[in-house]
Design an enzyme around this catalytic site. Structure first.
Site, PDB file in Angstrom:
ATOM      1  N   GLU A  17      81.203  64.778 -92.365  1.00 53.49           N
ATOM      2  CA  GLU A  17      79.995  64.830 -91.534  1.00 53.49           C
ATOM      3  C   GLU A  17      79.249  63.495 -91.567  1.00 53.49           C
ATOM      4  O   GLU A  17      78.038  63.431 -91.743  1.00 53.49           O
ATOM      5  CB  GLU A  17      79.086  65.981 -91.977  1.00 53.49           C
ATOM      6  CG  GLU A  17      79.699  67.349 -91.724  1.00 53.49           C
ATOM      7  CD  GLU A  17      78.725  68.494 -91.891  1.00 53.49           C
ATOM      8  OE1 GLU A  17      78.834  69.481 -91.147  1.00 53.49           O
ATOM      9  OE2 GLU A  17      77.839  68.407 -92.767  1.00 53.49           O
ATOM     10  N   GLU A  74      84.819  73.676 -90.274  1.00 57.83           N
ATOM     11  CA  GLU A  74      83.957  74.539 -91.092  1.00 57.83           C
ATOM     12  C   GLU A  74      83.372  75.621 -90.206  1.00 57.83           C
ATOM     13  O   GLU A  74      82.388  75.393 -89.507  1.00 57.83           O
ATOM     14  CB  GLU A  74      82.831  73.745 -91.763  1.00 57.83           C
ATOM     15  CG  GLU A  74      83.284  72.849 -92.893  1.00 57.83           C
ATOM     16  CD  GLU A  74      82.117  72.276 -93.671  1.00 57.83           C
ATOM     17  OE1 GLU A  74      80.973  72.770 -93.505  1.00 57.83           O
ATOM     18  OE2 GLU A  74      82.345  71.321 -94.449  1.00 57.83           O
TER      19      GLU A  74
END
Length: 581
Positions: free
Chosen positions: A158, A234
């Protein structure tokens, strides 16, 4: 050997379309004797792949060390995945977030003057290079094209939420390839334009992280990546908890419907988490977005397989969805063990820190106030002598994260980072000042990653700045050994260790109830179960069966506040707290 590649619109395994159905299992949050069980339950849910992060700081608590023993045996974990007939995804960071202490970055990294983490900075790159040489040495021979289970590796984590240093990201890709990684690489970001742009790398597959509005978010991902397979790296099926907050749960039916929508597009998925596990020891992270909030010990995550490895309603709902898109194995009849009856043991033989501090560690002298990082500690006693007139105010810039204040052994109060405490009144200016300081978990997300822990000075008492300090760094791993060298004392104020013995016929999973206690840590046979705190939401600590033994077992508790009830209660069920406050 099998070949795995990125096609025009799908992953290709030996040239045939392959939809990744993955679930996250963190080997470092599960007792190694239970890895096979958790992997098997993921397979029975219909998954074909297991994903794990790799925590740099756990493997390398000091520079030059790379520990792969016990719960850190990454190679053995990946071999367990292969033995179950499943594939693997490895996400080695170097930053992982994961609600893990410091997001996986080692604290020693930040002690280098001028280091620039998560960017193209020479000191940081040198450290990352050392780390990846160790991790990739393990992963390299376990890639699918060499007969192993590993299909994919992830670059960073991320990154678009943190920075936009494309030179750094490209350097990581080159490092992976130079270290012999031949399988496809991916990045992951939340499906927002700015994050996907900043965190992506040309030539590396972008994936997303989200838990709702799957079709919409996959469309955003597709806009940034016209070709290649779509994947949610995710798929958030639950959430984590903070001390003082509610226990988070999500609707099994709603999460299953969202998973169905995602899989119906043909996209691949990694369910985060299929089984969460536990933040054993002092490994939990924290958040600080204006208020510091440490994460609890349980990482149950309201996952399909709960903290103790039991199948939940979400497991069955997800399995039903997956069966619409891929074959699922038959679900066997699990042997139902009769529940262990609740039992108790009495805690005794107290050893009080302030009575005999010399037996807890070695004193060091300092002219200036050291941080916990300077002491290489997560829990320490600070001591100085005061010689001032009248009541005085003790004040400092910040406490990270909690300090118990004593004057001549008498409790004065607590300075809490969460409450933004920076000052406390001492009733007199003369006497022995003790501060017992606890690191409650390093921030794992945002701008405060890597900050120093402890008492952040200057520390003033009245108008003076004490310049003669003694510190005692407490090795918490050694607390269960105190009784070998130290006589018990009288229970009183301040941190106190207690122990109890109990007998069981055979090892089995248990939970230790903690709601009658204050705040502290617990060990079973020397294995640290983690932190407890009366404020909740969590009121049990998970005891993995392999940490127990047939016959006599030892429980040790280090209570930091007040242990009003010296009874230790064991129960077969978890109490993770209310879902609303």
């Amino acid at each position: 050997m099998p070949d795995f590649a990125i096609g025009e619109s799908e992953f290709l395994l030996d040239g045939k379309p392959f939809q990744i159905l993955s679930g996250a299992l963190h080997y470092f949050r599960i007792h190694p004797d239970q890895w096979a069980d958790r992997i098997e339950k993921a397979r029975l849910m219909g998954l074909n792949t297991i994903e794990t992060y790799v925590p740099w700081n756990a493997h390398s608590p000091r520079r030059g060390v790379f520990d792969t023993t016990g719960m850190l045996d990454l190679e053995l974990f990946l071999r367990r995945v292969a033995e179950a007939g499943l594939h693997a995804i490895v996400r080695p960071g170097p930053y992982i977030c994961a609600e893990w202490d410091n997001g996986g970055l080692p604290s020693w990294l930040f002690r280098q003057p001028g280091v620039g983490v998560r960017r193209y900075e020479p000191q940081y790159l040198a450290a990352v290079g050392e780390y990846f040489s160790e991790v990739l040495r393990i992963v390299r021979p376990l890639q699918v094209d060499q007969g192993g289970p590993v299909l994919l590796l992830q670059v960073e984590n991320e990154y678009g939420a943190f920075g936009n240093d494309s030179t750094y990201l490209k350097w990581l890709v080159e490092l992976f390839r130079a270290q012999g990684i031949t399988v496809p690489l991916v990045t992951v970001d939340q499906p927002e334009d700015a994050m996907l742009t900043a965190g992506g790398i040309d030539g590396v597959l972008r994936t997303g992280s989200f838990g709702s509005r799957s079709v919409e978010r996959l469309a955003t991902l597709r806009a940034h990546q016209p070709t290649g397979p779509l994947m949610c790296m995710e798929f958030w099926d639950g959430w984590f908890d903070h001390w003082g907050g509610p226990h988070h749960t999500t609707s099994a039916a709603e999460a299953a419907a969202e998973l169905d929508a995602l899989l119906s597009t043909g996209a691949s998925v990694n369910i985060y988490m299929v089984h969460g596990g536990t933040n054993f020891g002092l490994t939990n992270g924290a958040n600080d977005k204006g208020v510091y909030r440490p994460t609890v010990t349980s990482y149950d995550y309201d996952a399909p397989v709960d903290e103790a490895g039991r199948l939940t309603a979400k497991f069955h709902a997800f399995r039903e969805v997956i069966a619409r898109h891929a074959p699922v194995p038959p679900l066997p009849e699990f042997d139902v063990q009769p529940p262990v009856p609740e039992f108790s043991a009495t805690l005794g033989e107290p050893i009080r820190l302030l009575d005999r501090p010399d037996s807890w560690g070695a004193w060091r002298a300092h002219e200036d106030l050291p941080s916990l990082d300077d002491l290489d500690a997560q829990f320490a006693l600070y001591r100085t002598q005061l010689d001032l007139d009248g009541p005085v105010v003790l004040q400092l810039d910040e406490v990270r994260d909690r300090a118990h204040v004593f004057l001549d052994g008498d409790p004065i109060g607590v300075l809490s980072r969460e409450d933004h405490d920076r000052a406390i009144t001492l009733p007199r200016g003369r006497g022995r000042l003790d501060l017992i300081v606890e690191d409650q978990g390093r921030v794992n997300y945002g701008s405060r990653i890597g900050e120093a822990k402890g008492l952040i000075g200057p520390l003033q008492v009245g108008t003076s700045t004490p310049s003669a300090w003694q510190t005692l760094a407490i090795d918490l791993d050694a607390v269960p050994e105190l009784w070998r060298t130290t006589l018990q004392s009288t229970a009183g104020v301040g941190p106190t260790a207690y122990r109890a013995a109990f007998t069981i016929e055979e090892p089995t999973d248990l939970f230790l109830r903690t709601d009658a206690w204050g705040k502290g840590f617990a060990w079973i046979n020397g294995f640290c179960l983690g932190r407890y705190w009366r404020r909740g939401p969590q009121h049990t600590l998970y005891i993995p069966g392999p940490a127990l033994r047939a016959g006599t077992n030892e429980l040790v508790v280090l209570e930091l506040d007040t242990l009003a009830d010296t009874t230790a209660r064991f129960t077969p069920t978890a109490e993770l707290g209310p879902t609303e406050l």
